[in-house]
Every structure is written in structure tokens, then in C-alpha cells.
Write a protein that holds these residues in place. Structure first.
Motif, PDB file in Angstrom:
ATOM      1  N   PHE A  59       0.860  -1.183   0.000  1.00  0.00           N
ATOM      2  CA  PHE A  59       0.000   0.000   0.000  1.00  0.00           C
ATOM      3  C   PHE A  59       0.895   1.231   0.000  1.00  0.00           C
ATOM      4  CE2 PHE A  59      -2.778  -3.244   1.780  1.00  0.00           C
ATOM      5  CZ  PHE A  59      -4.004  -2.969   1.188  1.00  0.00           C
ATOM      6  N   SER A  60       0.285   2.389  -0.205  1.00  0.00           N
ATOM      7  CA  SER A  60       1.055   3.638  -0.198  1.00  0.00           C
ATOM      8  C   SER A  60       0.950   4.387   1.123  1.00  0.00           C
ATOM      9  CB  SER A  60       0.593   4.548  -1.344  1.00  0.00           C
ATOM     10  OG  SER A  60      -0.755   4.950  -1.160  1.00  0.00           O
ATOM     11  N   LEU A 323     -15.603   8.621  -0.876  1.00  0.00           N
ATOM     12  CA  LEU A 323     -14.695   9.756  -0.706  1.00  0.00           C
ATOM     13  C   LEU A 323     -13.286   9.405  -1.141  1.00  0.00           C
ATOM     14  CD1 LEU A 323     -14.146  12.655   0.346  1.00  0.00           C
ATOM     15  CD2 LEU A 323     -13.500  11.590   2.528  1.00  0.00           C
ATOM     16  N   ASP A 324     -12.745   8.283  -0.647  1.00  0.00           N
ATOM     17  CA  ASP A 324     -11.327   8.001  -0.923  1.00  0.00           C
ATOM     18  C   ASP A 324     -10.980   6.510  -0.955  1.00  0.00           C
ATOM     19  OD1 ASP A 324     -11.409   7.288   1.760  1.00  0.00           O
ATOM     20  OD2 ASP A 324     -10.358   9.082   2.452  1.00  0.00           O
ATOM     21  N   GLN A 325     -11.972   5.632  -0.952  1.00  0.00           N
ATOM     22  CA  GLN A 325     -11.746   4.190  -1.027  1.00  0.00           C
ATOM     23  C   GLN A 325     -10.840   3.669   0.092  1.00  0.00           C
ATOM     24  OE1 GLN A 325     -11.034   5.861  -4.569  1.00  0.00           O
ATOM     25  NE2 GLN A 325     -13.139   6.183  -3.940  1.00  0.00           N
ATOM     26  N   ASN A 326     -10.908   4.303   1.239  1.00  0.00           N
ATOM     27  CA  ASN A 326     -10.188   3.849   2.417  1.00  0.00           C
ATOM     28  C   ASN A 326     -11.158   3.607   3.555  1.00  0.00           C
ATOM     29  OD1 ASN A 326      -7.350   3.278   2.770  1.00  0.00           O
ATOM     30  ND2 ASN A 326      -6.926   5.300   1.932  1.00  0.00           N
ATOM     31  N   ALA A 327     -10.741   2.806   4.504  1.00  0.00           N
ATOM     32  CA  ALA A 327     -11.607   2.448   5.623  1.00  0.00           C
ATOM     33  C   ALA A 327     -11.974   3.661   6.469  1.00  0.00           C
ATOM     34  CB  ALA A 327     -10.911   1.411   6.497  1.00  0.00           C
ATOM     35  N   GLY A 377     -10.255   8.169  10.773  1.00  0.00           N
ATOM     36  CA  GLY A 377     -11.462   8.590  11.479  1.00  0.00           C
ATOM     37  C   GLY A 377     -12.488   9.226  10.566  1.00  0.00           C
ATOM     38  N   ILE A 378     -13.739   9.240  11.029  1.00  0.00           N
ATOM     39  CA  ILE A 378     -14.847   9.768  10.235  1.00  0.00           C
ATOM     40  C   ILE A 378     -14.772  11.284  10.083  1.00  0.00           C
ATOM     41  CG2 ILE A 378     -16.497  10.127  12.121  1.00  0.00           C
ATOM     42  CD1 ILE A 378     -18.637   8.882  10.256  1.00  0.00           C
ATOM     43  N   GLU A 379     -13.935  11.921  10.887  1.00  0.00           N
ATOM     44  CA  GLU A 379     -13.799  13.381  10.768  1.00  0.00           C
ATOM     45  C   GLU A 379     -13.387  13.794   9.356  1.00  0.00           C
ATOM     46  OE1 GLU A 379     -12.960  12.374  15.096  1.00  0.00           O
ATOM     47  OE2 GLU A 379     -12.502  11.510  13.127  1.00  0.00           O
ATOM     48  N   ARG A 380     -12.557  12.999   8.710  1.00  0.00           N
ATOM     49  CA  ARG A 380     -12.114  13.368   7.362  1.00  0.00           C
ATOM     50  C   ARG A 380     -13.282  13.351   6.373  1.00  0.00           C
ATOM     51  NH1 ARG A 380     -11.168   7.763   6.898  1.00  0.00           N
ATOM     52  NH2 ARG A 380     -11.298   6.942   4.756  1.00  0.00           N
ATOM     53  N   ILE A 381     -14.284  12.505   6.655  1.00  0.00           N
ATOM     54  CA  ILE A 381     -15.470  12.465   5.806  1.00  0.00           C
ATOM     55  C   ILE A 381     -16.235  13.776   5.926  1.00  0.00           C
ATOM     56  CG2 ILE A 381     -17.625  11.265   5.317  1.00  0.00           C
ATOM     57  CD1 ILE A 381     -15.224   9.492   4.807  1.00  0.00           C
ATOM     58  N   GLU A 383     -15.151  16.628   6.892  1.00  0.00           N
ATOM     59  CA  GLU A 383     -14.345  17.776   6.456  1.00  0.00           C
ATOM     60  C   GLU A 383     -13.902  17.673   5.004  1.00  0.00           C
ATOM     61  OE1 GLU A 383     -11.174  17.758   9.291  1.00  0.00           O
ATOM     62  OE2 GLU A 383     -12.539  17.977  11.004  1.00  0.00           O
ATOM     63  N   ASN A 384     -14.338  16.618   4.315  1.00  0.00           N
ATOM     64  CA  ASN A 384     -13.997  16.392   2.904  1.00  0.00           C
ATOM     65  C   ASN A 384     -12.488  16.413   2.698  1.00  0.00           C
ATOM     66  OD1 ASN A 384     -14.607  15.847   0.207  1.00  0.00           O
ATOM     67  ND2 ASN A 384     -14.605  18.024  -0.335  1.00  0.00           N
ATOM     68  N   ARG A 385     -11.779  15.634   3.521  1.00  0.00           N
ATOM     69  CA  ARG A 385     -10.320  15.499   3.427  1.00  0.00           C
ATOM     70  C   ARG A 385      -9.978  14.074   3.003  1.00  0.00           C
ATOM     71  NH1 ARG A 385      -8.116  14.955   7.704  1.00  0.00           N
ATOM     72  NH2 ARG A 385      -9.723  15.189   9.303  1.00  0.00           N
ATOM     73  N   PRO A 386      -9.977  13.789   1.719  1.00  0.00           N
ATOM     74  CA  PRO A 386      -9.694  12.417   1.273  1.00  0.00           C
ATOM     75  C   PRO A 386      -8.313  11.952   1.712  1.00  0.00           C
ATOM     76  CG  PRO A 386     -10.535  13.771  -0.536  1.00  0.00           C
ATOM     77  CD  PRO A 386     -10.221  14.705   0.590  1.00  0.00           C
ATOM     78  N   LEU A 387      -8.249  10.692   2.113  1.00  0.00           N
ATOM     79  CA  LEU A 387      -6.986  10.030   2.426  1.00  0.00           C
ATOM     80  C   LEU A 387      -6.746   9.028   1.303  1.00  0.00           C
ATOM     81  CD1 LEU A 387      -4.642   9.512   4.443  1.00  0.00           C
ATOM     82  CD2 LEU A 387      -6.125   7.820   5.565  1.00  0.00           C
ATOM     83  N   LYS A 388      -6.057   9.447   0.278  1.00  0.00           N
ATOM     84  CA  LYS A 388      -5.962   8.693  -0.961  1.00  0.00           C
ATOM     85  C   LYS A 388      -4.901   7.584  -0.865  1.00  0.00           C
ATOM     86  CE  LYS A 388      -9.036  10.503  -3.751  1.00  0.00           C
ATOM     87  NZ  LYS A 388     -10.124   9.694  -4.307  1.00  0.00           N
ATOM     88  N   GLU A 389      -5.324   6.399  -1.237  1.00  0.00           N
ATOM     89  CA  GLU A 389      -4.435   5.246  -1.352  1.00  0.00           C
ATOM     90  C   GLU A 389      -4.099   5.040  -2.823  1.00  0.00           C
ATOM     91  OE1 GLU A 389      -2.093   2.450  -1.247  1.00  0.00           O
ATOM     92  OE2 GLU A 389      -2.865   2.883   0.765  1.00  0.00           O
ATOM     93  N   ARG A 390      -2.816   5.031  -3.137  1.00  0.00           N
ATOM     94  CA  ARG A 390      -2.413   4.898  -4.533  1.00  0.00           C
ATOM     95  C   ARG A 390      -2.500   3.473  -5.045  1.00  0.00           C
ATOM     96  NH1 ARG A 390       3.193   8.381  -4.128  1.00  0.00           N
ATOM     97  NH2 ARG A 390       2.369  10.412  -4.741  1.00  0.00           N
ATOM     98  N   ASN A 391      -2.361   2.504  -4.162  1.00  0.00           N
ATOM     99  CA  ASN A 391      -2.356   1.097  -4.591  1.00  0.00           C
ATOM    100  C   ASN A 391      -3.713   0.455  -4.355  1.00  0.00           C
ATOM    101  OD1 ASN A 391       0.236   1.156  -5.476  1.00  0.00           O
ATOM    102  ND2 ASN A 391       1.031  -0.358  -4.054  1.00  0.00           N
ATOM    103  N   VAL A 392      -4.742   0.967  -5.034  1.00  0.00           N
ATOM    104  CA  VAL A 392      -6.082   0.379  -4.953  1.00  0.00           C
ATOM    105  C   VAL A 392      -6.193  -0.668  -6.051  1.00  0.00           C
ATOM    106  CG1 VAL A 392      -8.535   0.815  -5.178  1.00  0.00           C
ATOM    107  CG2 VAL A 392      -7.108   2.451  -3.970  1.00  0.00           C
ATOM    108  N   VAL A 393      -6.614  -1.870  -5.649  1.00  0.00           N
ATOM    109  CA  VAL A 393      -6.818  -2.964  -6.619  1.00  0.00           C
ATOM    110  C   VAL A 393      -8.245  -3.439  -6.519  1.00  0.00           C
ATOM    111  CG1 VAL A 393      -6.100  -5.255  -7.338  1.00  0.00           C
ATOM    112  CG2 VAL A 393      -4.413  -3.660  -6.394  1.00  0.00           C
TER     113      VAL A 393
END
Length: 393
Positions: A59-60, A323-327, A377-381, A383-393
Motif C-alpha cells: 500500500f502507499s 470519498l477516498d476508497q479507504n476504511a 477517522g470519520i472526521e475526514r469524511i 471535512e472532505n479530506r480524502p486520504l488517498k491510497e495509490r495502490n487500490v486494486v
């Protein structure tokens, strides 16, 4: 209507919910009642049994790497940790590795990801095109600038066996499973007071964990919480190849198409582009992606796959975080006894051990004790702060 109380009510008994139930029930510092509410104990429409069962550290985001490392450690001890009455589960783990391939324009990103992974302790080999050709002679390296291969700790297992093993052990330790559906979440003051079930039962609770997979967005709305998690359908295709390929890891082409061995054959697939990936509960195989995307990419990258036979396919839902395909893991910032462990976007099975342990730490200790998952955490949801993962499969 029956009134009762549980210290923790877990909404969803899939891999993540059952892992949380197991870690809570196994924790010496916790003796509260745990009730898992699962609407479909056959798991016919659940993500876990219909997944490809992958385990990886490539993962990134460092926390995702650490989550993957813990998954491998846990799987290595699962026979001991999840045994019931002397019967140890066999998860069927195949340490076949993941092989990520990058074109010239993706080389820098692959290198940055590789640095994150190795710094966290993952055993990931960096391979130039000559090294790829030497190690994987069946691979067409045209157009490739580099590859990253998980030499240890990566592979795949039987997803349903892991789910059922978590569930069986959690129940043996005292967790209760209820075949029912949460239809209301009652709030009072700054927290959740109780959940109401379709059967008419009402359970007062100290903590509610939303681990409802692809249905988590709908469950969150019962508490007045907007959570962009819903079902996206993925198809996995089964193929046979006349020419057996030795040492084929789970290989990810730059196109996003993946393939790995399964029994005497192979399974493969691809995630559709965002504009062709609607939220849906229509769990049906989409054959067009095989003919238009998957097979052409495989035939180019692995010449032996020019002659394959499509032998079957299945489809299943992802709990997709739009939002960002992360948990989404952690407490609600203002509803203090409402927790989330969802939105894994296809990584729920492999992240379930760490997610379950994290939930236990939040409930029992009031904070993370091992991997700090605060960034999820759900706070990023809100606040619209995506936590982007580069290695999404």
C-alpha cells in the motif's frame, strides 16, 4: 417487545464485525456482553465470502502497510488463536506474493510506495525490467519500467473460512449472534441509547459499532450520520490456461487488471472506472469487462493467456467509500459511543484482524494501543479530506 442491555452491539457479522467480537471477547480486560446483529447468517450477499481473499502489504499509506503486516502475523497464528475445542482452522493461506507492475509514467509512484512499505518492515523486492523477465519468464515486460514483488507475507486465503473462524471463536468466548436487522438507532443526549430490531426487540447499549459492510451507509443514517459508504459490484472471472504458469503471484497489470492462481486454474478481474461504477445491490456478473478489458490486458502481459477458456464467474458487493476508497475506523466525534469500522472498499477481509483489534482498543482502553488509525477517522469524511491510497486494486 423484549428489553435488554449489551455493553457492545455490533451491527454486521461479517469478517470485520466478527473480528471485533472476537478481540473484545478475548480481551482479559473486558467482560461486557457483546451482541452481534447479522441480518443474513448465510452471508449470501456479504462481501467477505465473495472476495478474492488477498493479503498484502503493498500500500502507499504506512498505516495500511502496518495493517497488512499484522494480518500476516495473525494468519500465521490463526490455528492457535481461533481454535475451538482443540480444533484449529486451516485458512488455506498461499504465500504467493503480489506483483505490481508500473509503466514509465508510474515508476516514480511505485518507487515512493516501495520506500513506504520497506520502511515499515515489509519484504518487498524492487525489480527492474531485466529482473522481472528473469524471475517471471512468462511475463511480457514490454512497456514496463519496474515491478514490486512481495517476497514474504503476501498471498491469499479462503475468505469464508476466516470469517467463520472468527465467528466460531467469538461465540465460544461468549459473544452472542442475533439473526435480525437493526431498523432504528435511538439517541439521547450525546450518545446512542439503544438499537431497535426488526423483530421488535430493543437492546440498550454502551457502545454501537457499525460494521455493516456495504449496508453501513444505510445503518449510519439511522443515527443521523451521513456516511458515503454503499455497495459497488465487482465480478471475478475464472479461467483455465493450456500452459501452466510456474510461480505466478497475484499480478496487477498497469491497466488495473489482476490475475492469480486458484486451484488448477486462475481468477482475474478489474475495477470499473468511476463513471461506470454505480452504487447498486444488483449482484449480477458483468461479462462485458472480461471481453473488453480483462482478457486483452492479460493476453498482452502474459502471452500464455492468449489461449484461455472462461470457465465461470461470480459477483459480490464492496463496501465502497466514495470519498477516498479507504476504511472509516473510529469514534464519531460528537456521538461518543458510536463507532465505525467500514468502507474498506475491497480490503475488508485482509484488514479485519487489525480493525477488530482497533475496535477493542477503543472500547477497552479508550484509544489505540498498537497501530494508530486516527487518520482513518470519520472526521475526514465530514471535512472532505480524502486520504488517498495509490495502490487500490
Amino acid at each position: 417487545m423484549t428489553a435488554e442491555r449489551a455493553e457492545v452491539v455490533i451491527v454486521g457479522g461479517g469478517a470485520v464485525g466478527s473480528a471485533a467480537a472476537y478481540f473484545l471477547a478475548a480481551e482479559p480486560g473486558f467482560d461486557g456482553r457483546v451482541v452481534v446483529v447479522e441480518r443474513d447468517p448465510t452471508y449470501a450477499r456479504a462481501s467477505t465470502p465473495l472476495s478474492a481473499g488477498g493479503i498484502r502489504q503493498q500500500f502507499s499509506i504506512r498505516e495500511n502497510v502496518e495493517i497488512g503486516l499484522f494480518a500476516r502475523e495473525f494468519i500465521g497464528r490463526a490455528g492457535e488463536l481461533l481454535a475451538v475445542d482443540g480444533e484449529a482452522p486451516d485458512l488455506g493461506f498461499v504465500e504467493g506474493g503480489y506483483l505490481f507492475l508500473a509503466p514509465p509514467e508510474g515508476r516514480a509512484i511505485l518507487a515512493e510506495n516501495h520506500a513506504v512499505q520497506t520502511a515499515a518492515g515489509a519484504a518487498i523486492a524492487w525489480l527492474e525490467p531485466d529482473g522481472l523477465a528473469a524471475r517471471f519468464p512468462w511475463l511480457n515486460v514490454d512497456g514496463l519500467a519496474a515491478g514490486a514483488f512481495g517476497e514474504r507475507g503476501e498471498g491469499w486465503l479462503d475468505p469464508n473460512t476466516l470469517l467463520q473462524s472468527f465467528k466460531r471463536k467469538a461465540r465460544a468466548l461468549g459473544a452472542e449472534y442475533r439473526t435480525d436487522e437493526v431498523v432504528a438507532i435511538e439517541r439521547s443526549g450525546g450518545g446512542v441509547e439503544a438499537v431497535r430490531l426488526a423483530s421488535g426487540d430493543r437492546i440498550e447499549c454502551g457502545t454501537v459499532l457499525v460494521a455493516a459492510g456495504a449496508n453501513a451507509g444505510a445503518v449510519a443514517r439511522l443515527a443521523g450520520v451521513a456516511l458515503p459508504v454503499g455497495p459497488r459490484i465487482r465480478t471475478i472471472y475464472q479461467i483455465d490456461c493450456r500452459e501452466p504458469l510456474p510461480l505466478l503471484p497475484l499480478t496487477i497489470d498497469p491497466s488495473g487488471v489482476f490475475v492469480r492462481p486458484e486451484g488448477k486454474g486462475y481468477i482475474c478481474g478489474v475495477s470499473p472506472p468511476e463513471d461506470q461504477d454505480p452504487e447498486s445491490w444488483e449482484i449480477e456478473v458483468d461479462w462485458r469487462w472480461f471481453e473488453e478489458v480483462v482478457w486483452p490486458a492479460l493476453a498482452h502481459r502474459v502471452p500464455a493467456f492468449e489461449a484461455v477458456k472462461l470457465t465461470g464467474a461470480w459477483a459480490g458487493p464492496y463496501d465502497y467509500n466514495a470519498l477516498d476508497q479507504n476504511a472509516v475506523i473510529g469514534r464519531h466525534p460528537t456521538i461518543g459511543n458510536l463507532l465505525f469500522a467500514t468502507g474498506f472498499s475491497g480490503h475488508g477481509l485482509q484488514q479485519s484482524p487489525a480493525a477488530g483489534r482497533a475496535v477493542m482498543e477503543l472500547v477497552v482502553h479508550g484509544g489505540y494501543r498498537t497501530i494508530d488509525l486516527s487518520r482513518f477517522g470519520i472526521e475526514r469524511i465530514f471535512e472532505n479530506r480524502p486520504l488517498k491510497e495509490r495502490n487500490v486494486v
